[in-house]
Design an enzyme around this catalytic site. Structure first.
Site, mmCIF file in Angstrom:
data_model
loop_
_atom_site.group_PDB
_atom_site.id
_atom_site.type_symbol
_atom_site.label_atom_id
_atom_site.label_comp_id
_atom_site.label_asym_id
_atom_site.label_seq_id
_atom_site.Cartn_x
_atom_site.Cartn_y
_atom_site.Cartn_z
ATOM 1 N N CYS A 41 70.037 56.203 37.288
ATOM 2 C CA CYS A 41 70.685 56.954 38.360
ATOM 3 C C CYS A 41 71.951 56.234 38.792
ATOM 4 C CB CYS A 41 69.737 57.114 39.555
ATOM 5 S SG CYS A 41 70.347 58.268 40.815
ATOM 6 N N CYS A 45 69.264 55.341 46.405
ATOM 7 C CA CYS A 45 68.472 55.757 47.559
ATOM 8 C C CYS A 45 67.315 54.784 47.790
ATOM 9 C CB CYS A 45 67.939 57.169 47.356
ATOM 10 S SG CYS A 45 69.241 58.383 47.067
ATOM 11 N N CYS A 48 63.598 55.890 46.869
ATOM 12 C CA CYS A 48 63.370 56.517 45.562
ATOM 13 C C CYS A 48 61.958 56.228 45.054
ATOM 14 C CB CYS A 48 64.391 56.004 44.552
ATOM 15 S SG CYS A 48 64.201 56.727 42.904
#
Length: 343
Positions: A41, A45, A48
């Site tokens: 990714c 975040c 996650c």
């Protein structure tokens, strides 16, 4: 001693029943599958639950993925959702698989969940006809909040969204592309410490997604907490009361929230990982079964390793009008009045 022994037997039987009650009793495969085909990714975040890990393979070879997905389709799968990681880091791969699923497997529904930063119009021109729905993960419309969450690109290069503020732009941009190419647009929001007091009503009404899924931030052993975790979710977790307050605040939006708290989320998804293994999430982590890449592994065998909560699947409205060309598609062409799907 006799009473104690009998009591322990009763406790053991109850524990067995609780564990076994969600084990599949059917021979057909899952109806709807989330294929997390990559952990890679371009965002970071903090909560996650499918974390980018150095030891993880980027993705299975294309032919292996096709082989595993064909098994699922032959066993009854009707909807496949590509997720990650960020699927559009491998735009050609996900496009080719989407085409395979629609043309060869003839799946009624193919969808993709993305942060939106890597989505390009050229991809829609080549592959858009093979996708029924695209969901953008958008947790805030405030750049400062996105920065705190980690929903931003990891570096200044590479064509990601604007650091911290890309979500707002990307959600609107992808929504417009979906409307142009006749694809159903959805929105996903993870409610956490940093956004649970936010009022998103104005933006939700403007975007008017066909479905707005609202998740309570979830802890997953080995992913965002505990041994082997790539994140520490502790600072992002909120109470059920805080989550319900967020939901209530948005009850009047044009797209009413599809609400998923921790209890509903935990075992109501059929998850397929990057190694094409179905994952059992019932114990708080992700326990993989045998890989569907292997010639001798059947779907019937693989599902026996997963405790799936069908009641929670139904509670979160897991089966719905999910194909383009259906009444849902017309939502993307509403210009002046809200088009709220029938619940």
């Amino acid at each position: 001693m006799g009473f104690l022994a009998a009591f322990l037997v009763v406790v053991a039987i109850f524990a067995w029943y609780k564990r076994e009650k969600t084990r599949p009793t059917f021979k057909k495969g899952p109806l709807s599958v989330n294929y997390h085909f990559t952990r890679h990714c371009n965002y970071s975040c903090g909560f996650c639950y499918h974390v980018d890990k150095p030891e993880a393979s980027p993705k299975a070879p294309l032919e292996d993925a096709k082989y595993g997905l064909r098994k699922l389709a032959e066993a009854g799968m009707k909807k496949l959702n590509f997720s990650g990681g960020e699927p559009f880091l491998y735009a050609k791969f996900v496009g080719d698989l989407a085409k395979y699923c629609k043309v060869e497997l003839k799946l009624p529904s193919v969808s993709i969940v993305t942060n939106g930063s890597k989505v390009r119009r050229s991809w829609f021109q080549k592959y858009g006809q093979y996708v029924d729905m695209i969901a953008v993960s958008c947790d805030s419309f405030d750049p400062a909040t996105n920065n705190k969450i980690g929903r931003r690109k990891r570096s200044s290069g590479g064509g990601g969204g604007d650091a911290g503020g890309g979500d707002t732009h990307d959600a609107y941009r992808v929504s417009a592309l979906c409307k142009e190419f006749g694809i159903i647009f959805r929105l996903n929001t993870v409610v956490n410490t940093y956004n649970h007091t936010e009022d998103m009503t104005e933006h939700i009404n403007a975007l008017n997604p066909y479905r707005w899924k609202v998740f309570q931030c979830l802890d997953v052993d080995g992913e965002n907490q505990g041994a082997g975790a790539g994140r520490d979710v502790a600072e992002f977790l909120i109470s059920k009361a805080q989550f319900e307050a967020f939901v209530q605040r948005h009850d009047g939006t044009s797209s009413r929230p599809i609400v998923e708290d921790n209890e509903v989320m935990r075992s109501s998804y059929w998850l397929l990982d990057e190694e094409l293994r179905l994952l059992d999430c019932s114990e708080g982590g992700k326990t993989p079964g045998p890989s569907l890449r292997e010639p001798g592994v059947t779907v019937e065998e693989a599902i026996q390793h997963v405790r799936f909560d069908e009641a929670s699947f139904k509670a979160r409205r897991g089966e719905y009008d999910w194909s383009r060309g259906s009444p849902a598609e017309r939502q993307n062409h509403c210009e002046t009045s809200p088009c709220v799907p029938e619940w």
